[in-house]
Design an enzyme around this catalytic site. Structure first.
Site, PDB file in Angstrom:
ATOM      1  CG  HIS A 196     -10.839  -6.506   6.557  1.00 56.66           C
ATOM      2  ND1 HIS A 196      -9.955  -7.065   7.118  1.00 56.66           N
ATOM      3  CD2 HIS A 196     -10.403  -6.579   5.257  1.00 56.66           C
ATOM      4  CE1 HIS A 196      -8.970  -7.432   6.653  1.00 56.66           C
ATOM      5  NE2 HIS A 196      -9.130  -7.226   5.404  1.00 56.66           N
ATOM      6  CD  GLU A 222      -1.771  -2.314   1.130  1.00 53.75           C
ATOM      7  OE1 GLU A 222      -0.644  -2.889   1.584  1.00 53.75           O
ATOM      8  OE2 GLU A 222      -2.858  -2.924   0.969  1.00 53.75           O
TER       9      GLU A 222
END
Lengths: 308, 335
Positions: B139, B71
């Site tokens: 999440h 990321e």
């Protein structure tokens, strides 16, 4: 190289007298790396720098007077007085900034390399990576992704012996950084960081790979920084005489002079003339910087957004 | 017009803008969703939620870039590509993952323009937010308050398919870094979405319902829920203004304040945590700029100050529901 050396020496005194605010990290001693690498690049190629960014900036062709004004926090400095030493940048020159975050530049240069690849004009992006940054995950991510994407990206590793106050012999866990880089599938061209020509030649080999679709490459050089991590660092972690010995025996400027005289390409008088010219330039930069206007309160909120 | 889901609307916006502007690239893990697989098939998934389906065959791998799970490098590459003149749309899949690349958002993208004397960094980072699928604490987060607090970036949270398309087209054309937050509970929600090109300006909220008794501000998945509650209360004669700000940075302060000055009562429903969050920010806005209009204390409806739980019954408890929203509105109306 001389411009960088003189610039940094003057910045050092300007910092110590309080004329330059904030943190400043000097590049003296490492000039051969920045100049050897950037002499092979055009304004359309990109670089991204480190904490120790003045040398890379000058080598990439940024305006020295504008830089000196920026360090003095003046309104017409290269970054409008809002970047300072650690964020000095000039996008038009392909200089995407010094960076206050160790290791942050490598993924950003990767993105510039992606843009170069998409345009297909043979341009490249390079990131300077210090020995401290060579241990950061961002650099590992960027190396792997650059290989995966065959990005025209050159990683220039510049081991100056210390990350902040910690010796690279302590901070780097493996015996050989070159093997680590090669482990990512990146060819490494080694260079002597005290020798302009050695870096210049290594960069030429790296660019040969990058400009012709070969993906990323790296150059690795060892060098030394003459000053501490930041201006004012008492450097108690360094042996007495370490820097003096390097200044005596391994100065990239002395090396360059000797080489020029030996080859007969430039005589002493020409070299001295260049030195005098540089001295005058830096003197002018400091004078202009000291007399340049300071930012105004209305500048505070300028350039936060394009529109908001 | 045809009805499209928010998934289809976002996919359509990406297709249309990539076709219109060759400087737009899409970069992220799994954006084609098949690179290097043993089947040899590319574009089999189009991202884990199918948002980028069909882009690779149409625009090629120079512009639709599948990356490793990295990321920091994804957002960093978007930053560098933007500085170098492209308009990258990066995907970091779940907004929870900004933890590992936060430097590239907080210290890099958000500050290029300011530190570099007006340099342009036109990039979009798309990410999913929100709870509701038992995806647990790593999440399911709603990170818009964290992002909204950072000067230099814009934060967009569409609550329906129509807004999602218009806001995404605006985001890609915008010259500032934009965080585009897609609520995973809204992907299958459909509404009328024009086939053609349209943009929705940032900083303009929408008055979803009109009424004089109270102002309700809701974001993301709670807009839908708030509509149901407000409509139900209207049957009793309790009429509320319902405002969806659509972007939290910039925030349409005027729309909210005008409404509060008329109704004198404010309920804010938001999915980020109660401390230092968007709901607290909007409550403080009313206190600062409409204090003398207020006829009751402002009420905020948010999850409690806790990570998002896994167990479905706990997650239901965590998220504000219709009953809590209704109770909140009734409480500001009580004498």
């Amino acid at each position: 190289m001389k411009v960088i050396r003189e610039f940094e020496d003057r910045v050092n005194t300007e910092c110590l007298t309080g004329a330059i605010p904030g943190f400043t990290h000097l590049y003296s001693g490492q000039e051969a790396v920045a100049v050897g690498a950037c002499e092979q690049l055009s304004d359309d190629d990109f670089i991204i720098s480190t904490h120790r960014g003045h040398g890379h900036c000058i080598a990439k062709g940024c305006d020295v007077v504008g830089m000196m004004k920026e360090l003095h926090a003046r309104r017409d400095g290269l970054n409008g007085g809002k970047g300072g030493s650690m964020h000095i940048a000039d996008i038009a020159k392909g200089m995407l900034g010094a960076n206050g975050i160790v290791g942050a530049g490598s993924p950003i240069a990767l993105g510039a390399a992606i843009a170069c690849k998409l345009r297909g004009e043979g341009k490249v992006a390079a990131s300077f990576v210090g020995d401290g940054a060579s241990n950061q995950g961002t650099v590992f991510e960027a190396m792997n992704m650059a290989v995966v994407l065959k990005a025209p990206k050159v990683f220039i590793f510049e081991n100056n012996g210390y990350s902040e106050h910690t010796g690279s012999s302590y901070g780097i866990g493996c015996d050989d950084v070159v093997k680590r880089i090669e482990g990512f599938g990146i060819p490494v061209f080694q260079a002597d960081g005290f020798d302009f020509f050695s870096v210049y030649d290594a960069m030429a080999k790296a660019l040969e790979v990058a400009r012709h679709g070969g993906g990323p490459s790296a150059i690795y050089c060892t060098t030394i920084r003459y000053f501490g991590h930041f201006v004012g660092d008492p450097q108690l972690y360094r042996a007495k005489g370490e820097v003096e010995q390097y200044r005596d025996e391994s100065c990239c400027l002395k090396n360059f002079r000797a080489r020029m005289q030996a080859s007969g390409e430039l005589d002493l008088a020409s070299l001295d003339a260049i030195d005098n010219e540089v001295g005058a330039l830096i003197e002018r930069a400091v004078n202009e910087a000291r007399n340049a206007p300071r930012p105004q309160p209305e500048d505070l909120l300028k350039n936060v957004y394009d529109n908001y | 017009m045809t009805k499209k889901t928010m998934r289809e609307a976002i996919n359509e916006a990406l297709h249309q803008e990539m076709a219109r502007d060759p400087s737009v690239i899409v970069i992220g893990e799994d954006v084609s969703g098949g690179a290097g697989g043993s089947s040899g098939q590319r574009d089999v998934a189009g991202g884990v939620f199918g948002l980028t389906k069909g882009l690779l065959p149409k625009f090629g791998e120079h512009r639709v870039i599948d990356t490793p799970i990295s990321e920091s490098a994804i957002v960093g590459a978007a930053n560098g590509a933007a500085l170098a003149g492209l308009r990258p749309v990066a995907e970091i899949m779940f907004s929870d993952f900004i933890g590992v690349c936060f430097d590239q958002i907080l210290n890099q993208a958000a500050k290029f323009r300011y530190m570099f004397n007006g340099a342009k960094a036109p990039l979009v980072i798309r990410m999913t937010v929100g709870a509701g699928r038992s995806a647990a604490a790593q999440h399911s987060q709603s990170v818009h308050s964290l992002l909204t607090s950072i000067p230099g970036i814009k934060v967009v949270m569409p609550s329906n398919a129509y807004d999602a398309k218009g806001l995404l087209l605006q985001a890609i054309r915008d010259n500032d870094p934009v965080m585009f937050l897609e609520h995973k509970m809204l992907y299958n929600d459909a509404c009328e979405v024009p086939d053609g090109d349209y943009t929705i300006p940032f900083g303009e909220g929408v008055l979803v319902r009109e009424g004089e008794h109270a102002t309700v501000v809701a974001t993301g998945q709670f807009v839908k829920l708030a509509v149901a509650v407000v409509d139900k209360l209207a049957e009793e004669g309790i009429r509320c203004d319902l405002i969806d700000p659509r972007t939290t940075s910039p925030l349409d302060e005027e729309l909210i304040l005008e409404s509060v000055r008329e109704t004198g009562r404010l309920v804010v429903i938001d999915e980020s945590s109660p401390r230092c969050g968007l709901a607290a920010d909007i409550a403080a806005l009313a206190a600062r700029k409409a204090f003398f209009s207020l006829r009751a204390p402002v009420v905020t409806v948010t999850p409690p100050h806790t990570p998002v739980p896994f167990a479905p019954e706990l997650e239901r408890e965590y998220l504000p529901d219709a009953a809590r929203i209704e109770q909140a509105i009734r409480s500001v109306l009580a004498p």
